[in-house]
Design an enzyme around this catalytic site. Structure first.
Site, PDB file in Angstrom:
ATOM      1  N   GLY A  37       0.585  -0.957  -0.231  1.00  0.00           N
ATOM      2  CA  GLY A  37      -0.136  -0.243  -0.147  1.00  0.00           C
ATOM      3  C   GLY A  37       0.724   1.702   0.270  1.00  0.00           C
ATOM      4  O   GLY A  37       1.179   2.286  -1.171  1.00  0.00           O
ATOM      5  N   HIS A  38       1.719   1.095   0.509  1.00  0.00           N
ATOM      6  CA  HIS A  38       2.652   2.014   1.080  1.00  0.00           C
ATOM      7  C   HIS A  38       3.388   2.467  -0.169  1.00  0.00           C
ATOM      8  O   HIS A  38       3.348   3.795  -0.972  1.00  0.00           O
ATOM      9  CB  HIS A  38       4.026   2.303   2.181  1.00  0.00           C
ATOM     10  CG  HIS A  38       3.205   1.807   3.366  1.00  0.00           C
ATOM     11  ND1 HIS A  38       3.371   0.528   4.102  1.00  0.00           N
ATOM     12  CD2 HIS A  38       2.893   3.015   4.136  1.00  0.00           C
ATOM     13  CE1 HIS A  38       2.373   0.763   5.100  1.00  0.00           C
ATOM     14  NE2 HIS A  38       2.278   2.784   5.005  1.00  0.00           N
ATOM     15  N   SER A 186      -2.570  -3.272   5.722  1.00  0.00           N
ATOM     16  CA  SER A 186      -2.465  -2.810   7.260  1.00  0.00           C
ATOM     17  C   SER A 186      -1.214  -3.505   7.922  1.00  0.00           C
ATOM     18  O   SER A 186      -1.135  -4.277   7.849  1.00  0.00           O
ATOM     19  CB  SER A 186      -3.912  -2.458   7.510  1.00  0.00           C
ATOM     20  OG  SER A 186      -3.208  -2.323   8.852  1.00  0.00           O
TER      21      SER A 186
HETATM   22  P1  AMP Z   1       0.440   4.676   7.560  1.00  0.00           P
HETATM   23  O1  AMP Z   1       1.972   3.871   8.136  1.00  0.00           O
HETATM   24  O2  AMP Z   1      -0.815   3.743   8.159  1.00  0.00           O
HETATM   25  O3  AMP Z   1       0.329   5.973   9.051  1.00  0.00           O
HETATM   26  O4  AMP Z   1       0.114   4.856   6.235  1.00  0.00           O
HETATM   27  C1  AMP Z   1       0.785   6.167   5.598  1.00  0.00           C
HETATM   28  C2  AMP Z   1       0.045   5.579   4.323  1.00  0.00           C
HETATM   29  O5  AMP Z   1      -0.552   4.580   3.441  1.00  0.00           O
HETATM   30  C3  AMP Z   1      -1.346   7.028   4.713  1.00  0.00           C
HETATM   31  O6  AMP Z   1      -1.519   7.961   3.426  1.00  0.00           O
HETATM   32  C4  AMP Z   1      -1.874   5.004   4.683  1.00  0.00           C
HETATM   33  O7  AMP Z   1      -3.412   6.354   4.060  1.00  0.00           O
HETATM   34  C5  AMP Z   1      -1.759   5.001   3.284  1.00  0.00           C
HETATM   35  N1  AMP Z   1      -2.077   3.597   3.276  1.00  0.00           N
HETATM   36  C6  AMP Z   1      -1.720   2.740   4.273  1.00  0.00           C
HETATM   37  N2  AMP Z   1      -2.375   1.310   3.979  1.00  0.00           N
HETATM   38  C7  AMP Z   1      -2.451   1.383   2.725  1.00  0.00           C
HETATM   39  C8  AMP Z   1      -3.249   0.467   1.426  1.00  0.00           C
HETATM   40  N3  AMP Z   1      -3.757  -0.170   1.790  1.00  0.00           N
HETATM   41  N4  AMP Z   1      -3.460   1.623   0.236  1.00  0.00           N
HETATM   42  C9  AMP Z   1      -3.010   2.054   0.200  1.00  0.00           C
HETATM   43  N5  AMP Z   1      -2.146   3.098   1.337  1.00  0.00           N
HETATM   44  C10 AMP Z   1      -2.539   2.850   2.061  1.00  0.00           C
END
Ligand code: AMP
Length: 254
Positions: A37-38, A186
């Site tokens: 995702g990242h 996630s």
């Molecule tokens: P985090 O590290 O969880 O704070 O996420 C960092 C960024 O990655 C945020 O903008 C999230 O929305 C995005 N993100 C997290 N999981 C996903 C995913 N499965 N698909 C796309 N973007 C994601």
């Protein structure tokens, strides 16, 4: 390997060079424990910008449960490898002291949407998110910043904040990346037990198929999810559930 900087001053020096050369800067803020995702956000920034900055900062002020913060996965070595592959030029990895030089005295607060949906179940969470994102956007000074639609409510709040404070960075939303069975990627998925992992994709499936939010809640509860909420909003159905000690969020178009 991308260049790692730990201080605001170091990044600002690099940024001046890029800006003097007229380069478009793309920024991807993260809390580390990176997955595909990242990577998709980083690849988008790579395609649309000349320089890609990513941050890795596990922000203490957005955790409403101390154990969640303490046990949040921290995998910097693997993160650096993923960032290199996806095309990051510079990683900003500040300390808590660097990000909060005057503690928590100054915050960014939104008074409506931040108290609904996830905000109703995680007091103070979105104030922590908006405060750190405001700090990171100010530091990055990027042309574009990329955020995932997986955190739909967060994305709307960040867009609203950027508009309210006349931020000059364009906020770009990017589609959710999922496992083949539909589970949204996630960093917290690693906490699921094998049985919970088997059940988890039903969350997305039910969000998509249930005729209304009440039915979705009933179906999820019957399967063993503890439902924080499922709500229908214009154009979107959003939900948050708990499986054991893991909280999952997701949303679908409707
Ligand atoms: P985090 O590290 O969880 O704070 O996420 C960092 C960024 O990655 C945020 O903008 C999230 O929305 C995005 N993100 C997290 N999981 C996903 C995913 N499965 N698909 C796309 N973007 C994601």
């Amino acid at each position: 390997m991308p260049k790692i900087v730990h201080t605001v001053m170091e990044w600002r020096a690099l940024r001046s060079t890029h800006q003097a050369a007229g380069r478009i800067i793309g920024f991807v803020p993260t809390m580390g424990a990176l997955h595909r995702g990242h990577a998709s956000l980083i690849q988008a920034a790579r395609q649309e910008c000349d320089v890609v900055l990513a941050s890795v900062f596990v922000n203490p002020t957005q955790f409403d449960e101390a154990t969640d913060f303490d046990t949040y996965p921290r995998t910097l070595e693997a993160d650096l490898a993923l960032m290199e592959k996806a095309g990051v030029d510079t990683v900003f990895a500040p300390s808590v002291g660097e990000m909060y030089p005057n503690g928590r005295h100054y915050t960014v607060e939104e008074d409506t949407l931040s108290r609904e949906l996830c905000g109703a179940h995680r007091p103070g969470h979105f104030t922590g998110v908006l405060t750190v994102v405001m700090k990171l956007l100010q530091i990055a000074g990027a042309d574009r910043a990329y955020f995932g639609e997986k955190d739909w409510q967060q994305l709307q709040l960040i867009r609203g904040m950027a508009e309210a404070f006349f931020l000059e960075t364009e906020i770009v939303g990017w589609p959710t990346v999922r496992e083949a069975d539909g589970l949204a990627l996630s960093s917290r998925n690693v906490r699921l037990t094998p049985d919970e992992r088997t059940l988890a994709p039903r969350f997305h499936a039910i969000l998509q198929s249930a005729p209304d939010a009440t039915t979705a809640t009933e179906q999820l509860t019957t399967l063993g999810f503890r439902v924080d909420y499922v709500e229908d909003r214009p154009g979107r159905r959003l939900g948050a559930v708990r499986l054991g000690s893991t909280r999952l969020i997701d949303n679908v178009a409707r």
